[in-house]
Scaffold this motif. Structure first.
Motif, PDB file in Angstrom:
ATOM      1  N   THR A  98      63.428-126.239  72.159  1.00  0.00           N
ATOM      2  CA  THR A  98      62.497-127.540  72.430  1.00  0.00           C
ATOM      3  C   THR A  98      62.521-128.437  71.156  1.00  0.00           C
ATOM      4  O   THR A  98      63.021-129.692  71.167  1.00  0.00           O
ATOM      5  N   VAL A  99      62.302-128.005  69.862  1.00  0.00           N
ATOM      6  CA  VAL A  99      62.661-128.748  68.707  1.00  0.00           C
ATOM      7  C   VAL A  99      63.817-129.245  68.361  1.00  0.00           C
ATOM      8  O   VAL A  99      63.956-130.405  67.944  1.00  0.00           O
ATOM      9  N   VAL A 100      64.748-128.638  68.700  1.00  0.00           N
ATOM     10  CA  VAL A 100      66.253-129.031  68.303  1.00  0.00           C
ATOM     11  C   VAL A 100      66.568-130.145  69.288  1.00  0.00           C
ATOM     12  O   VAL A 100      67.369-131.029  68.930  1.00  0.00           O
ATOM     13  N   LEU A 101      66.164-129.833  70.633  1.00  0.00           N
ATOM     14  CA  LEU A 101      66.700-130.802  71.612  1.00  0.00           C
ATOM     15  C   LEU A 101      66.007-132.110  71.507  1.00  0.00           C
ATOM     16  O   LEU A 101      66.664-133.304  71.682  1.00  0.00           O
ATOM     17  N   LEU A 102      64.741-132.082  71.283  1.00  0.00           N
ATOM     18  CA  LEU A 102      63.979-133.350  70.761  1.00  0.00           C
ATOM     19  C   LEU A 102      64.651-134.179  69.818  1.00  0.00           C
ATOM     20  O   LEU A 102      64.543-135.291  69.753  1.00  0.00           O
ATOM     21  N   ALA A 103      64.964-133.344  68.894  1.00  0.00           N
ATOM     22  CA  ALA A 103      65.388-134.145  67.471  1.00  0.00           C
ATOM     23  C   ALA A 103      66.696-134.790  67.964  1.00  0.00           C
ATOM     24  O   ALA A 103      67.297-135.745  67.600  1.00  0.00           O
ATOM     25  N   GLU A 104      67.665-133.775  68.829  1.00  0.00           N
ATOM     26  CA  GLU A 104      69.054-134.664  69.294  1.00  0.00           C
ATOM     27  C   GLU A 104      68.756-135.744  70.041  1.00  0.00           C
ATOM     28  O   GLU A 104      69.611-136.584  70.025  1.00  0.00           O
ATOM     29  N   ALA A 105      67.561-135.758  70.896  1.00  0.00           N
ATOM     30  CA  ALA A 105      67.388-136.723  71.745  1.00  0.00           C
ATOM     31  C   ALA A 105      67.326-138.269  70.848  1.00  0.00           C
ATOM     32  O   ALA A 105      67.499-139.376  71.579  1.00  0.00           O
ATOM     33  N   ARG A 106      66.912-138.109  69.864  1.00  0.00           N
ATOM     34  CA  ARG A 106      66.555-139.394  69.163  1.00  0.00           C
ATOM     35  C   ARG A 106      67.919-140.286  68.982  1.00  0.00           C
ATOM     36  O   ARG A 106      67.936-141.492  69.009  1.00  0.00           O
ATOM     37  N   ASP A 107      68.855-139.749  68.998  1.00  0.00           N
ATOM     38  CA  ASP A 107      70.237-140.229  68.934  1.00  0.00           C
ATOM     39  C   ASP A 107      71.140-140.091  70.023  1.00  0.00           C
ATOM     40  O   ASP A 107      72.346-140.456  70.134  1.00  0.00           O
ATOM     41  N   ALA A 108      70.518-139.648  71.161  1.00  0.00           N
ATOM     42  CA  ALA A 108      71.306-139.488  72.328  1.00  0.00           C
ATOM     43  C   ALA A 108      71.198-140.461  73.500  1.00  0.00           C
ATOM     44  O   ALA A 108      70.332-141.045  73.234  1.00  0.00           O
ATOM     45  N   ALA A 109      72.318-140.604  74.164  1.00  0.00           N
ATOM     46  CA  ALA A 109      72.383-141.433  75.426  1.00  0.00           C
ATOM     47  C   ALA A 109      71.545-140.781  76.485  1.00  0.00           C
ATOM     48  O   ALA A 109      70.921-141.495  77.221  1.00  0.00           O
ATOM     49  N   LEU A 110      71.652-139.332  76.668  1.00  0.00           N
ATOM     50  CA  LEU A 110      71.034-138.869  77.707  1.00  0.00           C
ATOM     51  C   LEU A 110      71.231-137.172  77.082  1.00  0.00           C
ATOM     52  O   LEU A 110      72.127-136.657  76.432  1.00  0.00           O
ATOM     53  N   ILE A 111      70.226-136.540  77.575  1.00  0.00           N
ATOM     54  CA  ILE A 111      70.181-134.987  77.157  1.00  0.00           C
ATOM     55  C   ILE A 111      70.059-134.247  78.883  1.00  0.00           C
ATOM     56  O   ILE A 111      69.272-134.833  79.535  1.00  0.00           O
ATOM     57  N   VAL A 112      71.154-133.549  78.607  1.00  0.00           N
ATOM     58  CA  VAL A 112      71.221-132.774  80.069  1.00  0.00           C
ATOM     59  C   VAL A 112      70.878-131.248  79.741  1.00  0.00           C
ATOM     60  O   VAL A 112      71.441-130.665  78.642  1.00  0.00           O
ATOM     61  N   LEU A 113      70.118-130.614  80.314  1.00  0.00           N
ATOM     62  CA  LEU A 113      69.864-129.097  80.445  1.00  0.00           C
ATOM     63  C   LEU A 113      69.532-128.524  81.535  1.00  0.00           C
ATOM     64  O   LEU A 113      69.412-129.255  82.586  1.00  0.00           O
ATOM     65  N   GLY A 114      69.710-127.086  81.798  1.00  0.00           N
ATOM     66  CA  GLY A 114      69.353-126.433  82.895  1.00  0.00           C
ATOM     67  C   GLY A 114      67.765-126.216  83.033  1.00  0.00           C
ATOM     68  O   GLY A 114      67.123-126.426  82.112  1.00  0.00           O
ATOM     69  N   ASN A 115      67.503-126.097  84.362  1.00  0.00           N
ATOM     70  CA  ASN A 115      65.835-125.804  84.757  1.00  0.00           C
ATOM     71  C   ASN A 115      65.688-124.683  83.967  1.00  0.00           C
ATOM     72  O   ASN A 115      64.470-124.330  83.768  1.00  0.00           O
ATOM     73  N   ARG A 116      66.375-123.425  84.019  1.00  0.00           N
ATOM     74  CA  ARG A 116      65.986-122.312  83.432  1.00  0.00           C
ATOM     75  C   ARG A 116      66.977-121.808  82.573  1.00  0.00           C
ATOM     76  O   ARG A 116      68.135-121.928  82.888  1.00  0.00           O
ATOM     77  N   GLY A 117      66.774-121.179  81.499  1.00  0.00           N
ATOM     78  CA  GLY A 117      67.939-120.432  80.859  1.00  0.00           C
ATOM     79  C   GLY A 117      67.765-118.820  81.039  1.00  0.00           C
ATOM     80  O   GLY A 117      67.002-118.232  81.695  1.00  0.00           O
ATOM     81  N   LEU A 118      68.211-118.153  79.571  1.00  0.00           N
ATOM     82  CA  LEU A 118      68.315-116.726  79.536  1.00  0.00           C
ATOM     83  C   LEU A 118      66.658-116.138  79.249  1.00  0.00           C
ATOM     84  O   LEU A 118      66.588-115.080  79.753  1.00  0.00           O
ATOM     85  N   GLY A 119      65.881-117.357  78.844  1.00  0.00           N
ATOM     86  CA  GLY A 119      64.638-116.651  78.713  1.00  0.00           C
ATOM     87  C   GLY A 119      63.741-116.819  79.950  1.00  0.00           C
ATOM     88  O   GLY A 119      62.534-116.498  80.142  1.00  0.00           O
ATOM     89  N   GLY A 120      64.243-117.504  81.000  1.00  0.00           N
ATOM     90  CA  GLY A 120      63.534-117.890  82.346  1.00  0.00           C
ATOM     91  C   GLY A 120      63.011-116.460  83.020  1.00  0.00           C
ATOM     92  O   GLY A 120      64.195-115.584  83.294  1.00  0.00           O
ATOM     93  N   PHE A 121      61.929-116.399  83.670  1.00  0.00           N
ATOM     94  CA  PHE A 121      61.704-115.450  84.762  1.00  0.00           C
ATOM     95  C   PHE A 121      62.316-115.802  86.038  1.00  0.00           C
ATOM     96  O   PHE A 121      61.985-117.033  86.358  1.00  0.00           O
ATOM     97  N   ALA A 122      62.602-114.934  86.747  1.00  0.00           N
ATOM     98  CA  ALA A 122      63.032-115.127  88.188  1.00  0.00           C
ATOM     99  C   ALA A 122      62.163-115.873  89.127  1.00  0.00           C
ATOM    100  O   ALA A 122      62.414-116.825  89.847  1.00  0.00           O
ATOM    101  N   GLY A 123      60.849-115.729  89.035  1.00  0.00           N
ATOM    102  CA  GLY A 123      59.589-116.228  89.658  1.00  0.00           C
ATOM    103  C   GLY A 123      59.136-117.658  89.205  1.00  0.00           C
ATOM    104  O   GLY A 123      58.608-118.109  90.077  1.00  0.00           O
ATOM    105  N   LEU A 124      59.856-117.881  88.218  1.00  0.00           N
ATOM    106  CA  LEU A 124      59.416-119.585  87.652  1.00  0.00           C
ATOM    107  C   LEU A 124      60.152-120.369  88.312  1.00  0.00           C
ATOM    108  O   LEU A 124      61.325-120.034  88.337  1.00  0.00           O
ATOM    109  N   LEU A 125      59.353-121.555  88.521  1.00  0.00           N
ATOM    110  CA  LEU A 125      60.321-122.613  89.169  1.00  0.00           C
ATOM    111  C   LEU A 125      60.896-123.514  88.005  1.00  0.00           C
ATOM    112  O   LEU A 125      61.951-124.046  88.343  1.00  0.00           O
ATOM    113  N   LEU A 126      60.517-123.396  86.657  1.00  0.00           N
ATOM    114  CA  LEU A 126      61.037-124.231  85.882  1.00  0.00           C
ATOM    115  C   LEU A 126      60.947-123.501  84.281  1.00  0.00           C
ATOM    116  O   LEU A 126      59.721-123.057  84.147  1.00  0.00           O
TER     117      LEU A 126
END
Length: 298
Positions: A98-126
């Protein structure tokens, strides 16, 4: 409203299949926008004080740092397959996602990310990273899901607020790039206060109020239609829950666009109730516009 000059599209990767899907989406977005693509992997392990290199006696290509570098290299290669004309760079950046992506967003035209990553649990929606980045990023955020389609319209939520107007412009731009129809959706239940201290009448003319809501929708798209005459626009006025209407529209959309907050949101909320609901339940990729000044066409 000019966007950041020369700013890249940034995509977060973690080695999951959904993050590779995000890379493919980000590569197409960068091609649409004639922007470079930056692939970023947030490397949290140095903060955990764990060994980063290969274990004693293990192959030299082992270890957490090398694994992170391979993750980025795979993503860069994948982006090149989708949009070979787009300049792509990759980086492993120390820090929490989260910290890294928010820092990147300061100079980005757009941030793209998946709704869940390797740390996501199957039952979570996001995943928590998607929620936090969508709520706080300085740039628009595009959240990619497993479900996506190349056809269907771009759908945008309209409520007459400043961020909604910006979201409409963002949606027109996306529809123009994609060569798709734009569906502008304005849902209403009852008269809604526009600002602090507004007092609503106890009795009101429902037909007159519906006419006013129709004007709100028409005015929201009128100016943008002049700037994007190539985009076919369909207006939908719905009496019902805005979140439910947008989630339903997302079933056949290739992209859903909303402002982070609407005219009914409390000033202290970074992500309004509608934005929060569609972030969790939309069936299509979702773009959330949180700042004014995101549309690039002059």
């Amino acid at each position: 409203m000019a966007s950041k000059t020369g700013a890249p599209v940034v995509v977060g990767v973690d080695g999951s299949e959904i993050s590779l899907h995000a890379v493919r989406t980000a590569a197409r977005e960068a091609a649409y926008r004639h922007r470079p693509l930056r692939v970023v992997h947030a490397f949290i392990w140095p903060m955990m004080k764990v060994p980063l290199g290969p274990a004693p006696g293990a192959p030299t290509e082992g270890g957490l740092r090398n694994q992170a570098e391979r993750c980025v290299a795979e993503a860069v290669t994948e982006a090149g397959k989708v949009a070979p004309e787009v300049p792509v760079t990759g980086a492993v950046v120390d820090g929490a996602a989260t910290v890294v992506l928010l820092a990147e967003a300061r100079d980005a035209a757009l941030i793209v990310l998946g709704n869940r990553g390797l740390g996501g649990f199957a039952g979570l929606l996001l995943g928590s990273v998607a929620v936090q980045v969508s709520a706080h990023a300085d740039s628009p955020v595009l959240v990619v899901r497993d479900e996506s389609r190349a056809d269907g319209p771009v759908v945008v939520g309209v409520d007459g607020s400043e961020l909604s107007r910006e979201a409409v412009g963002f949606a027109f731009e996306e529809a123009a790039w994609r060569g798709s129809e734009l569906v502008a959706v304005h849902a209403w239940l009852y008269p809604t206060p526009v600002g602090p201290g507004d007092i609503l009448p106890l009795v009101y003319d429902l037909d007159a109020f519906r006419d006013e809501e129709e004007r709100t929708l028409a005015e929201a798209v009128a100016g943008w239609s002049e700037r994007y005459p190539e985009v076919t626009v369909r207006q939908r006025l719905v009496r019902g829950s805005p979140a439910r209407a947008l989630v339903e529209e997302s079933r056949t959309a290739q992209l859903l666009v909303v402002g982070a907050r609407g005219r009914g949101a409390l000033g202290g909320l970074l992500l309004g109730s509608v934005g929060h609901a569609v972030l969790h339940h939309a069936h299509s990729p979702l773009a959330i516009v949180r700042k004014v000044g995101t549309v690039t066409r002059s």
